[in-house]
Design a protein around this motif. Structure first.
Motif, short mmCIF file in Angstrom:
data_model
loop_
_atom_site.label_atom_id
_atom_site.label_comp_id
_atom_site.label_asym_id
_atom_site.label_seq_id
_atom_site.Cartn_x
_atom_site.Cartn_y
_atom_site.Cartn_z
N UNK A 397 0.72 -1.40 0.38
CA UNK A 397 -0.35 0.07 -0.63
C UNK A 397 0.91 1.06 0.12
N UNK A 398 2.37 1.45 0.57
CA UNK A 398 2.80 2.56 1.11
C UNK A 398 3.43 2.81 -0.29
N UNK A 399 3.90 1.63 -1.11
CA UNK A 399 4.32 1.29 -2.48
C UNK A 399 4.03 1.72 -3.51
N UNK A 400 2.37 1.87 -3.47
CA UNK A 400 1.32 1.58 -4.81
C UNK A 400 1.55 2.81 -5.84
N UNK A 401 2.34 3.44 -5.75
CA UNK A 401 2.28 4.55 -7.06
C UNK A 401 3.39 3.87 -7.89
N UNK A 402 4.50 3.35 -7.02
CA UNK A 402 5.19 2.79 -8.28
C UNK A 402 5.39 1.33 -8.43
N UNK A 403 4.35 0.16 -8.08
CA UNK A 403 3.74 -0.74 -8.31
C UNK A 403 2.65 -0.63 -9.94
N UNK A 404 1.79 0.47 -9.43
CA UNK A 404 1.28 0.65 -10.70
C UNK A 404 1.41 1.48 -12.46
N UNK A 405 2.85 1.78 -11.65
CA UNK A 405 3.30 2.61 -12.47
C UNK A 405 4.32 1.69 -13.06
N UNK A 406 5.26 0.63 -13.04
CA UNK A 406 5.78 -0.22 -13.68
C UNK A 406 5.04 -1.24 -14.17
N UNK A 427 -3.19 -6.96 -15.21
CA UNK A 427 -3.66 -5.32 -14.87
C UNK A 427 -4.16 -5.78 -13.54
N UNK A 428 -3.30 -4.01 -12.74
CA UNK A 428 -2.68 -4.62 -11.14
C UNK A 428 -3.86 -3.52 -11.19
#
Length: 795
Positions: A397-406, A427-428
């Motif tokens: 949850x904390x690194x959500x933005x980085x995960x979704x960008x990848x 898709x995530x």
């Protein structure tokens, strides 16, 4: 037709050889295969396809996977490969297999050349036979049968043997290649043929002309006239090599002809980091020019002139000249029948020589790290393992933005290449990550009492107590397609169960998998077990991973039914947990509720048709035909755009029916459904047992007795009453997550969560107890008393 060309002193090819070849070899239509008619042959059971074979020579291939693009290939057959174990005569079965493989590759459009040994051994066999026959009849009669058997055979000189055996060896190759409509030409050379510039040009021109005419050159040192090898002569740089055996000959030939690949076959699997046969010897998968110090060379082959050290030096010289090299075993009966074609297909066979050293560890090293890291993980306190999983859940949850960008990068690269259902799996989203975090925290809670839990206690005798406790399985290999959300789920389950983990994801999810693996290792680092989970990023084929039986204890495939079948077929000695198909049934009983049926069918079939737990066959009781309930089911399926296939019995009831199903054992994985009619619950059960895959099967009925009969008699991993097939899932079962759904009858079955990743071991604590004390006249007796087991923490 087999052409003989002796390179010492021969004139340029076009001047003398070509007219003779045209008048003999070319007169037979089977000898020349124009490129326009190279195609798949029906004579071989080795599958192959015509591949684009164009490559600028000058630099060797960096990876095994590139070997499939090799256009020009030299195959060197060592003496141990060609000859029998008694060193007298040829190994005909191996030779026939080698010729077949070379023919397969030649007919793909490749240019094949052979460097062969065996003339000395074949000649030795012929000369020994001639010597025995030359004994006078009188001597044979007076010597007696036993003395005749012991008749002394003189030591045979190698050059004489070579002279006697060369023609027979080549005649044998001729007969074998002719079976595949391929012409071969013999070329005998000596060291002088490479050092005399005119002879070298002649040789080069001859070989190129033969290759142009689709003829396989068979090259050998002219052992009948070749001088003894100089003891100190060795490789002397890129432009000079002393041809003192067939290894150096093959290397020189490969570089001279700008060959893409040199395959050196001997009687060992490849290079080892210690003498082959020793307990700690490990096969070196990839060998780099700077690794000579890491290899210990044993004795040379039982036959032939070149040992392994000579092969390595020749291979490194060829590699320096721009030719890729593989040294492999050509004598092993289980692999020799496809070793050459396997190498060209890029499979992990033998030792591959490469000038490009990968930045990361090899998969074998990753396996060892997962093993040692997993053992350390298993020794942690349950609270520590739970803390790691909680930290991973927080990172999602904390690194959500980085995960979704990848993940966005993966989706953009997959657009237009993947079907819609696979894109959905890839898709995530924020909601998916939140659900993942919730599931991981459930796993963390259930992990408090998993590893080391006492299942059974027995007092064997006084002061002799036995315990059965849960332990990790060891190292898991999880292979998954498309779904990056699988990675943190499986990682959490491995952490909770104390297992080391190797992960192999699909290339379509490369960016997503990379960041999720980094987060998993970051979580593991808080207790110093970062290496317990490894992501395989090298170009390892799944089939190659399945051969690592000394490093992997269990393979878990997560993906299409085809993937699971392929892995089950490829696994060599490693158990595979999974299901090959998800053919799920729903039986609608005559006492089913109208309100429930359409909801259950819609959810089971239409909510996620690509899932393995989606409905594939709907069984309807005969009494429901032409009733409002039946019409309601059909209308709902039409609205949802589900294509209907009629089972044989259902089709017989209809004047105009949908297309009759081709097979009742079909997993559609899409908005398609088979409908069949049954006369009773027993017929429904029989149908499920005959055509189902033991995955998930459902009954819809209001009759409790009928439902219980179904639940007890259907032999599947998951059996439901008035519930959607889609509930067959680890998260929905409250397991937190699953590594897969197993239809196996050994070990875990159904959705496999934490419990399914554990096995047991026995702990016996005694005080100087020996079995002899319990014999008939011993002083002790067995008690075998069951002792109370510590209560499990279920919070």
């Amino acid at each position: 037709m087999l052409s003989q060309v002796y390179c010492s002193g021969f004139q340029p090819f076009r001047q003398h050889l070509l007219p003779w070849v045209q008048s003999t070899a070319l007169s037979r239509s089977h000898c020349i295969q124009p490129s326009a008619i190279r195609h798949v042959r029906s004579w071989s059971n080795i599958p192959f396809i015509t591949v684009p074979l164009s490559r600028a020579h000058g630099k060797s291939f960096a990876h095994r996977s590139e070997l499939k693009h090799a256009k020009r290939i030299v195959v060197k057959l060592g003496s141990a490969v060609v000859t029998r174990g008694d060193e007298c005569g040829l190994a005909l079965g191996r030779l026939a297999s080698i010729v077949e493989q070379v023919s397969v590759l030649q007919n793909q459009g490749r240019e094949m050349m052979l460097v062969t040994s065996g003339a000395v051994a074949f000649g030795k066999q012929r000369l020994r036979h001639e010597i025995l026959l030359s004994q006078s009849v009188r001597q044979a009669l007076h010597s007696g049968q036993n003395q005749l058997k012991e008749m002394a055979i003189p030591v045979l000189e190698a050059r004489a043997c070579a002279a006697a055996g060369q023609s027979g060896l080549m005649a044998l190759y001729e007969a074998m290649f002719t079976q595949y409509s391929i012409c071969a030409a013999q070329i005998l050379v000596t060291n002088l043929d490479f050092h005399d510039e005119q002879k070298r040009r002649n040789l080069n021109g001859t070989l190129h002309e033969l290759l142009r005419m689709n003829i396989v050159p068979i090259v050998n040192t002219n052992d009948a006239v070749v001088p003894p090898a100089e003891p100190n002569s060795d490789l002397q740089g890129v432009n000079v090599i002393s041809v003192k055996d067939n290894d150096s000959l093959a290397a020189r030939l490969a570089v001279e002809m700008k060959t893409d690949l040199l395959i050196v076959l001997s009687d060992v699997e490849g290079l080892f980091d210690s003498p082959p046969g020793s307990d700690d010897a490990k096969l070196i998968d990839i060998f780099y020019p700077g690794d000579q110090q890491s290899v210990t060379f044993g004795t040379k082959s039982r036959v032939g002139m070149g040992g392994m050290e000579a092969k390595v030096k020749a291979a490194l010289w060829a590699l320096q000249g721009g030719t890729s090299v593989v040294i492999a075993n050509g004598t092993h009966p289980k692999v020799s029948g496809h070793v050459i074609t396997d190498i060209v297909e890029g499979k992990k066979v033998g030792t591959f020589f490469s000038e490009v050293k990968p930045a990361g560890p090899t998969v074998e090293q990753q396996g060892e790290m997962a093993r040692s890291g997993g053992r350390m993980l298993a020794t942690l306190e349950p609270e520590q393992r739970a803390e790691i999983i909680h930290h991973l859940a927080d990172l999602l949850t904390d690194q959500r933005d980085e995960i979704l960008l990848a993940n966005k990068k993966d989706l953009e690269e997959a657009e237009g290449r993947l079907a819609a259902p696979l894109l959905k799996r890839l898709s995530l989203s924020t909601s998916k990550l939140n659900s993942l975090a919730i599931g991981l925290r459930q796993i963390a809670a259930s992990s408090q009492d998993s590893v080391g839990r006492v299942l059974r206690r027995t007092r064997i005798a006084k002061n002799l107590e036995l315990e059965q406790v849960t332990v990790p399985i060891g190292v898991l290999l999880v292979i998954f397609e498309s779904r990056p959300d699988c990675l943190p789920q499986v990682a959490a389950l491995a952490i909770a169960s104390g297992n080391g983990l190797l992960l192999k994801g699909g290339k379509e999810a490369t960016h997503s998998n990379r960041i999720l693996h980094l987060l998993a290792q970051e979580a593991l680092s808080i207790h110093g077990v970062k290496e317990a989970i490894q992501l395989v990023n090298t170009r390892e084929e799944v089939e190659d991973l399945c051969r690592l039986d000394k490093m992997i204890d269990l393979i878990i495939p997560r993906g299409s039914s085809q993937l699971v079948r392929d892995i089950q077929k490829a696994a060599k000695g490693i158990p595979v947990m999974g299901h090959s198909e998800g053919i799920c049934h729903m039986y609608v009983d005559s006492e089913a509720s109208v309100d429930k049926v359409t909801r259950l069918v819609r959810d089971s079939k239409c909510e996620y048709p690509a899932a393995c737990n989606a409905l594939e066959t709907l069984l309807i009781h005969r009494d429901l035909l032409r009733t409002p309930l039946f019409d309601q089911i059909i209308d709902m399926l039409r609205v949802e755009q589900v294509k209907i296939h009629a089972g044989p019995k259902f089709a017989s009831y209809l004047t105009f029916s949908p297309s009759e199903v081709k097979s009742l054992r079909t997993e559609y994985g899409d908005l398609e459904l088979c409908i069949e009619v049954v006369d009773s619950i027993q017929e429904a059960i029989d149908h499920i047992h005959k055509y189902g895959s033991s995955h998930t099967d459902v009954i819809v009925t209001e009759n409790e007795k009928t439902a219980e009969f179904f639940l007890q008699h259907v032999d599947s991993a998951c059996v439901f009453w008035n519930a959607s097939t889609r509930f067959s899932d680890g998260y929905r079962f409250g397991l937190g997550a699953e590594v897969g759904i197993s239809t196996s009858r050994i070990h875990a079955r159904g959705p496999v969560g934490l419990e399914g990743l554990l096995t047991t071991k026995w702990l016996l604590r005694g005080q100087d107890h020996v079995v002899s004390d319990f014999s008939e006249h011993g002083s002790l007796k067995y008690l075998h008393e069951n002792l109370p087991v510590p209560q499990r923490n279920t919070n």
